[in-house]
Design a protein around this motif. Structure first.
Motif, PDB file in Angstrom:
ATOM      1  N   SER A  88       0.847  -1.196   0.000  1.00 18.23           N
ATOM      2  CA  SER A  88       0.000   0.000   0.000  1.00 18.23           C
ATOM      3  C   SER A  88       0.880   1.242   0.000  1.00 18.23           C
ATOM      4  CB  SER A  88      -0.913   0.007   1.234  1.00 18.23           C
ATOM      5  OG  SER A  88      -0.209   0.514   2.371  1.00 18.23           O
ATOM      6  N   GLY A  89       0.224   2.389  -0.014  1.00 14.47           N
ATOM      7  CA  GLY A  89       0.956   3.650   0.082  1.00 14.47           C
ATOM      8  C   GLY A  89       1.448   3.945   1.486  1.00 14.47           C
ATOM      9  N   GLY A  90       1.127   3.054   2.427  1.00 12.69           N
ATOM     10  CA  GLY A  90       1.643   3.188   3.789  1.00 12.69           C
ATOM     11  C   GLY A  90       0.908   4.176   4.665  1.00 12.69           C
ATOM     12  N   GLY A  91      -0.103   4.832   4.117  1.00  9.05           N
ATOM     13  CA  GLY A  91      -0.808   5.860   4.873  1.00  9.05           C
ATOM     14  C   GLY A  91      -2.003   5.317   5.654  1.00  9.05           C
ATOM     15  N   PRO A  92      -2.938   6.213   6.013  1.00  6.44           N
ATOM     16  CA  PRO A  92      -4.089   5.819   6.838  1.00  6.44           C
ATOM     17  C   PRO A  92      -5.273   5.301   6.015  1.00  6.44           C
ATOM     18  CG  PRO A  92      -4.094   8.190   6.497  1.00  6.44           C
ATOM     19  CD  PRO A  92      -2.870   7.668   5.802  1.00  6.44           C
ATOM     20  N   GLN A  93      -6.350   4.979   6.738  1.00  7.23           N
ATOM     21  CA  GLN A  93      -7.650   4.617   6.181  1.00  7.23           C
ATOM     22  C   GLN A  93      -7.592   3.380   5.286  1.00  7.23           C
ATOM     23  OE1 GLN A  93      -8.805   6.139   8.315  1.00  7.23           O
ATOM     24  NE2 GLN A  93      -9.058   8.330   8.172  1.00  7.23           N
ATOM     25  N   ILE A  94      -7.925   3.462   3.995  1.00  9.10           N
ATOM     26  CA  ILE A  94      -7.941   2.263   3.153  1.00  9.10           C
ATOM     27  C   ILE A  94      -6.549   1.635   3.074  1.00  9.10           C
ATOM     28  CG2 ILE A  94      -8.300   1.364   0.829  1.00  9.10           C
ATOM     29  CD1 ILE A  94     -10.905   1.938   2.216  1.00  9.10           C
ATOM     30  N   MET A  95      -5.525   2.462   3.014  1.00  6.71           N
ATOM     31  CA  MET A  95      -4.162   1.921   3.001  1.00  6.71           C
ATOM     32  C   MET A  95      -3.883   1.151   4.287  1.00  6.71           C
ATOM     33  SD  MET A  95      -2.102   5.117   1.254  1.00  6.71           S
ATOM     34  CE  MET A  95      -3.113   6.406   2.008  1.00  6.71           C
ATOM     35  N   GLU A  96      -4.332   1.704   5.394  1.00  2.85           N
ATOM     36  CA  GLU A  96      -4.193   1.014   6.678  1.00  2.85           C
ATOM     37  C   GLU A  96      -4.929  -0.326   6.649  1.00  2.85           C
ATOM     38  OE1 GLU A  96      -5.037   3.012  10.665  1.00  2.85           O
ATOM     39  OE2 GLU A  96      -6.712   1.600  10.496  1.00  2.85           O
ATOM     40  N   ALA A  97      -6.129  -0.330   6.043  1.00  2.00           N
ATOM     41  CA  ALA A  97      -6.917  -1.564   5.975  1.00  2.00           C
ATOM     42  C   ALA A  97      -6.150  -2.660   5.252  1.00  2.00           C
ATOM     43  CB  ALA A  97      -8.243  -1.293   5.270  1.00  2.00           C
ATOM     44  N   ALA A  98      -5.436  -2.293   4.178  1.00  2.00           N
ATOM     45  CA  ALA A  98      -4.666  -3.281   3.415  1.00  2.00           C
ATOM     46  C   ALA A  98      -3.568  -3.891   4.274  1.00  2.00           C
ATOM     47  CB  ALA A  98      -4.076  -2.618   2.170  1.00  2.00           C
ATOM     48  N   ASN A  99      -2.767  -3.057   4.901  1.00  2.00           N
ATOM     49  CA  ASN A  99      -1.687  -3.569   5.755  1.00  2.00           C
ATOM     50  C   ASN A  99      -2.246  -4.305   6.974  1.00  2.00           C
ATOM     51  OD1 ASN A  99      -0.351  -0.572   4.757  1.00  2.00           O
ATOM     52  ND2 ASN A  99       0.800  -2.435   4.350  1.00  2.00           N
ATOM     53  N   ARG A 100      -3.366  -3.847   7.464  1.00  2.00           N
ATOM     54  CA  ARG A 100      -3.978  -4.481   8.635  1.00  2.00           C
ATOM     55  C   ARG A 100      -4.465  -5.890   8.305  1.00  2.00           C
ATOM     56  NH1 ARG A 100      -8.756  -1.619  12.267  1.00  2.00           N
ATOM     57  NH2 ARG A 100      -8.824  -3.180  13.939  1.00  2.00           N
ATOM     58  N   GLY A 101      -5.032  -6.047   7.096  1.00  2.00           N
ATOM     59  CA  GLY A 101      -5.491  -7.369   6.684  1.00  2.00           C
ATOM     60  C   GLY A 101      -4.353  -8.371   6.639  1.00  2.00           C
ATOM     61  N   ALA A 102      -3.189  -7.918   6.146  1.00  2.00           N
ATOM     62  CA  ALA A 102      -2.019  -8.798   6.126  1.00  2.00           C
ATOM     63  C   ALA A 102      -1.593  -9.156   7.550  1.00  2.00           C
ATOM     64  CB  ALA A 102      -0.875  -8.115   5.379  1.00  2.00           C
ATOM     65  N   ALA A 103      -1.583  -8.160   8.424  1.00  2.00           N
ATOM     66  CA  ALA A 103      -1.193  -8.396   9.818  1.00  2.00           C
ATOM     67  C   ALA A 103      -2.156  -9.353  10.516  1.00  2.00           C
ATOM     68  CB  ALA A 103      -1.113  -7.070  10.563  1.00  2.00           C
ATOM     69  N   ASP A 104      -3.428  -9.323  10.115  1.00  2.00           N
ATOM     70  CA  ASP A 104      -4.426 -10.215  10.727  1.00  2.00           C
ATOM     71  C   ASP A 104      -4.035 -11.684  10.601  1.00  2.00           C
ATOM     72  OD1 ASP A 104      -6.056  -8.113  11.483  1.00  2.00           O
ATOM     73  OD2 ASP A 104      -7.371  -8.264   9.736  1.00  2.00           O
ATOM     74  N   VAL A 105      -3.359 -12.026   9.489  1.00  2.00           N
ATOM     75  CA  VAL A 105      -2.998 -13.435   9.268  1.00  2.00           C
ATOM     76  C   VAL A 105      -1.495 -13.651   9.470  1.00  2.00           C
ATOM     77  CG1 VAL A 105      -4.940 -13.928   7.745  1.00  2.00           C
ATOM     78  CG2 VAL A 105      -2.818 -13.023   6.760  1.00  2.00           C
ATOM     79  N   GLY A 106      -0.849 -12.709  10.162  1.00  2.00           N
ATOM     80  CA  GLY A 106       0.558 -12.857  10.501  1.00  2.00           C
ATOM     81  C   GLY A 106       1.512 -12.708   9.338  1.00  2.00           C
ATOM     82  N   ALA A 107       1.077 -12.007   8.286  1.00  2.00           N
ATOM     83  CA  ALA A 107       1.915 -11.834   7.097  1.00  2.00           C
ATOM     84  C   ALA A 107       2.551 -10.445   7.080  1.00  2.00           C
ATOM     85  CB  ALA A 107       1.094 -12.035   5.831  1.00  2.00           C
ATOM     86  N   GLU A 108       3.706 -10.362   6.453  1.00  2.00           N
ATOM     87  CA  GLU A 108       4.357  -9.065   6.279  1.00  2.00           C
ATOM     88  C   GLU A 108       3.701  -8.311   5.129  1.00  2.00           C
ATOM     89  OE1 GLU A 108       8.871  -9.704   7.911  1.00  2.00           O
ATOM     90  OE2 GLU A 108       8.516 -10.021   5.762  1.00  2.00           O
ATOM     91  N   SER A 109       3.815  -6.987   5.166  1.00  2.00           N
ATOM     92  CA  SER A 109       3.279  -6.170   4.078  1.00  2.00           C
ATOM     93  C   SER A 109       4.141  -4.932   3.899  1.00  2.00           C
ATOM     94  CB  SER A 109       1.820  -5.769   4.360  1.00  2.00           C
ATOM     95  OG  SER A 109       1.748  -4.924   5.499  1.00  2.00           O
ATOM     96  N   ILE A 110       4.012  -4.331   2.731  1.00  4.74           N
ATOM     97  CA  ILE A 110       4.865  -3.219   2.324  1.00  4.74           C
ATOM     98  C   ILE A 110       4.093  -1.907   2.395  1.00  4.74           C
ATOM     99  CG2 ILE A 110       6.260  -2.310   0.408  1.00  4.74           C
ATOM    100  CD1 ILE A 110       6.191  -5.260  -0.707  1.00  4.74           C
ATOM    101  N   GLY A 111       4.803  -0.836   2.769  1.00  2.00           N
ATOM    102  CA  GLY A 111       4.234   0.508   2.719  1.00  2.00           C
ATOM    103  C   GLY A 111       5.195   1.436   1.999  1.00  2.00           C
ATOM    104  N   LEU A 112       4.749   2.025   0.891  1.00  2.00           N
ATOM    105  CA  LEU A 112       5.593   2.946   0.129  1.00  2.00           C
ATOM    106  C   LEU A 112       5.122   4.371   0.414  1.00  2.00           C
ATOM    107  CD1 LEU A 112       5.799   1.092  -3.322  1.00  2.00           C
ATOM    108  CD2 LEU A 112       7.206   0.780  -1.280  1.00  2.00           C
ATOM    109  N   ASN A 113       5.739   4.979   1.406  1.00  2.00           N
ATOM    110  CA  ASN A 113       5.331   6.317   1.832  1.00  2.00           C
ATOM    111  C   ASN A 113       6.110   7.376   1.068  1.00  2.00           C
ATOM    112  OD1 ASN A 113       4.026   8.265   3.543  1.00  2.00           O
ATOM    113  ND2 ASN A 113       3.997   6.736   5.171  1.00  2.00           N
ATOM    114  N   ILE A 114       5.704   8.614   1.214  1.00  2.00           N
ATOM    115  CA  ILE A 114       6.402   9.711   0.544  1.00  2.00           C
ATOM    116  C   ILE A 114       6.463  10.908   1.482  1.00  2.00           C
ATOM    117  CG2 ILE A 114       4.336  10.698  -0.543  1.00  2.00           C
ATOM    118  CD1 ILE A 114       6.232  11.055  -3.086  1.00  2.00           C
ATOM    119  N   VAL A 115       7.518  11.685   1.361  1.00  2.00           N
ATOM    120  CA  VAL A 115       7.678  12.875   2.205  1.00  2.00           C
ATOM    121  C   VAL A 115       6.661  13.927   1.767  1.00  2.00           C
ATOM    122  CG1 VAL A 115       9.230  14.715   2.919  1.00  2.00           C
ATOM    123  CG2 VAL A 115      10.132  12.416   2.540  1.00  2.00           C
TER     124      VAL A 115
END
Length: 212
Positions: free
Chosen positions: A142-169
């Motif tokens: 995901s883009g590493g940010g909040p809301q829907i991006m958070e939901a994506a990373n959170r879903g991965a964490a729910d099943v103990g999987a790693e996930s990527i966040g590509l943030n920007i300054v």
């Protein structure tokens, strides 16, 4: 008589010389910025004419980290930074004090189910098994940010999987959402290179809420 053994490495590693340079002799010459090792000189690396080098670094660093993590492909999930989780949408409705804020809160509440849809999809993608070489596929990105991006990373964490966040300054301070795997939480300066990394390993892409 045994033959002389050729050493595996003749020259010192860059890190060794970098450490030595930091603890060197202090003289007017060594204190001048001109004497710094080029790769330790931040003022030099941030010069306008070093932009091509920074492009290369920003392209290379994420690639190396993903390779080291055995990530062969990703599932990129784009999503709004404004659509909250259902429980947070309920809180916004309760806090609404006038017609305008109430109307906004109601619109967000109506879309908040996409948060759970994105989270469920990330759970499914994150359970893809490794291939015969041990490479990981459909790793949530995901883009590493909040809301829907958070939901994506959170879903991965729910099943103990790693996930990527590509943030920007950004001009205002922000932090990656707490569900991004720390070692895969990457920050970019160049918008175009961030977009490039979204696509380099992508095997699938989902956009929320989608539509036309």
């Amino acid at each position: 008589m045994t033959e002389p053994r050729v050493p595996a490495r003749v020259f010192r590693r860059a890190k060794q010389d970098a450490d030595t340079a930091k603890s060197g002799i202090h003289t007017p010459q060594t204190e001048n910025p001109a004497y710094r090792l080029a790769f330790q000189d931040m003022d030099f690396l941030l010069r306008e004419d070093l932009r091509p080098v920074r492009f290369q670094l920003e392209l290379l660093k994420p690639q190396l980290l993903l390779d080291e993590a055995n990530i062969a492909s990703t599932f990129v999930m784009y999503g709004s930074a404004r659509i909250p989780a259902p429980d947070k949408a309920d809180e916004l409705l309760k806090l609404a004090t006038d017609d305008k804020s109430r109307a906004i809160a109601e619109r967000l509440k109506a879309k908040s189910h996409y948060y759970e849809v994105a989270r469920d999809l990330a759970r499914i993608a994150s359970q893809c098994p490794r291939d015969e070489k041990g490479k990981r596929h459909f790793v949530v990105c995901s883009g590493g940010g909040p809301q829907i991006m958070e939901a994506a990373n959170r879903g991965a964490a729910d099943v103990g999987a790693e996930s990527i966040g590509l943030n920007i300054v950004l001009p205002h301070e922000q932090a990656p959402n707490p569900y991004v795997t720390p070692s895969l939480s990457l920050q970019f300066h160049y918008f175009a290179l961030r977009k490039m990394h979204f696509l380099l390993h992508a095997r699938a892409l989902a956009a929320f809420p989608g539509g036309f």
